[in-house]
Design a protein around this motif. Sequence first.
Motif, PDB file in Angstrom:
ATOM      1  N   LEU A  46       0.845  -1.193   0.000  1.00 33.43           N
ATOM      2  CA  LEU A  46       0.000   0.000   0.000  1.00 33.43           C
ATOM      3  C   LEU A  46       0.884   1.249   0.000  1.00 33.43           C
ATOM      4  N   ILE A  47       0.356   2.339  -0.510  1.00 33.75           N
ATOM      5  CA  ILE A  47       1.100   3.600  -0.615  1.00 33.75           C
ATOM      6  C   ILE A  47       0.844   4.433   0.642  1.00 33.75           C
ATOM      7  N   ARG A  48       1.922   4.788   1.340  1.00 32.39           N
ATOM      8  CA  ARG A  48       1.783   5.597   2.558  1.00 32.39           C
ATOM      9  C   ARG A  48       1.614   7.064   2.196  1.00 32.39           C
ATOM     10  N   VAL A  49       0.635   7.702   2.824  1.00 32.18           N
ATOM     11  CA  VAL A  49       0.379   9.128   2.609  1.00 32.18           C
ATOM     12  C   VAL A  49       0.481   9.823   3.961  1.00 32.18           C
ATOM     13  N   ASP A  50       1.517  10.635   4.138  1.00 30.23           N
ATOM     14  CA  ASP A  50       1.694  11.337   5.416  1.00 30.23           C
ATOM     15  C   ASP A  50       2.153  12.775   5.246  1.00 30.23           C
ATOM     16  N   SER A  51       2.198  13.250   3.993  1.00 34.07           N
ATOM     17  CA  SER A  51       2.578  14.637   3.733  1.00 34.07           C
ATOM     18  C   SER A  51       1.342  15.528   3.786  1.00 34.07           C
ATOM     19  N   PRO A  52       1.401  16.656   4.500  1.00 28.56           N
ATOM     20  CA  PRO A  52       0.237  17.558   4.548  1.00 28.56           C
ATOM     21  C   PRO A  52      -0.229  17.999   3.162  1.00 28.56           C
ATOM     22  N   ALA A  53       0.726  18.227   2.245  1.00 25.37           N
ATOM     23  CA  ALA A  53       0.349  18.652   0.897  1.00 25.37           C
ATOM     24  C   ALA A  53      -0.428  17.545   0.178  1.00 25.37           C
ATOM     25  N   LEU A  54       0.044  16.292   0.290  1.00 21.37           N
ATOM     26  CA  LEU A  54      -0.642  15.186  -0.375  1.00 21.37           C
ATOM     27  C   LEU A  54      -2.002  14.911   0.265  1.00 21.37           C
ATOM     28  N   ILE A  55      -2.069  15.041   1.572  1.00 22.68           N
ATOM     29  CA  ILE A  55      -3.348  14.826   2.258  1.00 22.68           C
ATOM     30  C   ILE A  55      -4.363  15.877   1.825  1.00 22.68           C
TER      31      ILE A  55
END
Length: 450
Positions: free
Chosen positions: A14-23
């Motif tokens: 799975l792809i981890r999403v933890d950047s405020p910009a990406l969120i």
Amino acid sequence: MKRLIQRGLMFGNLIRVDSPALIERYNRALESLTGRRTQLDEFHMDISGYAPEVGDELGDHLYLNPNGCNRQFIILTTDQRTAPLLNAKFSTSRGILRKFIEDNEAKLFALTAHDAVAGELMNSVYEVSTAAKLFDIRKITVEADTTQAHVANARELSDKINQFQTEPDAWFDDVLIADMIGLAKQTGDVTKVPVDLQRATYSQDNFHTTHFGGLYVFRDVEHPAVIAMEEKPALGKIPVANVFGRDEPNGIATFLELNELVEPVIKARGVNGATILRQKMDFILVDAATSAGLDMGQMSARELRQLAQRMGTDLPQEFQALAGLVRWAENGGKWPRITSKHPAYFYTLRAKPNHPDRDLVNQLLAELAPLDIRQLFICNKQAFYAAYATWPDAKKEYVAEFLYRDYMANKAGAREALFGGREVVEKTPPPPKKDDMIDLVGPWGAIRRR
């Protein structure tokens, strides 16, 4: 499920999403599709952008798949093409999404540098309250754009550029020129860096769906049929003459044979069929022993052989039938006759490796031979996870450790050894129309021999 998660056998890749910009980009896309947002500051998403953590937060694990019919998706990065598809309702969905990302990789890379891409796998059916509606799904069209409409604006700019170049008085049209400049500020130079995502269309001929308890729909074969994993009466009237239930092995076996979809593992070319059957025997033995509450020690190969000796006549029919096949292959023993009524029958088969529906047939065989835990895990993860939850701890530990050591260490090699190479024969394109003589003999006519 902790054993599976710790060994990377569940929620892997799975792809981890933890950047405020990406969120924030994810939230803009999520809001445009569903009208909702997530408050999480970290989550993991699959190829479609679905995140289990977001599903828990929203209390809706179908938030990107309403009615389980037209899958919506969010693309933050082209790396999603290698991720799995969770909660898949149709077996074709992941393949379509991956093909779409691969075919548009350069454009998606440019678009996702600044925004998220949101879209939908569209068909002409919006809900599947009856099984008959599944047969109205023939084509899947992928419609996608960024949340800021870069693709729509690029298409509009391309149309205006074409108008500017073709209309004789366009040079004097100040409104047209101003519109072009305004759109170009948003899209960039579309003549040099195209960002238009074509509305790609893919066929959905033979497929599996989890609707109605699980259906395998084969309509693009010589002898069409539907195979139901649960009760047939619940399907109602459907436009296929042959419908087989899971409790009709003769009908299923005849269907597979008539359409030349399967071959015996023991006679398959390029594989050690006896070794594969021995491994299936171990899986069957472990299931029988753990169900009986027997002590399995460290479950080494030697201890499993001793366990089989202790069980003797209590060994399952499937184990004994496969043992007969192994004896025939290795020692020239008597050929064991295993009919489709025998519980070991589907354990002896695999899909023909050069068939376009190889993966779909192997998925069906995995459900018909559920004690082969390796094939079930590889070909039908949803069925595997459902079965895993019901097993005793001893079997869970054995299966998790086996898959971690045997399969995860070399996934591609294991797949090729079990099911054949990756390449499959594509369907033959239709011949040229006979009324088009140029296509048949070329622009200079037929060449005559002396």
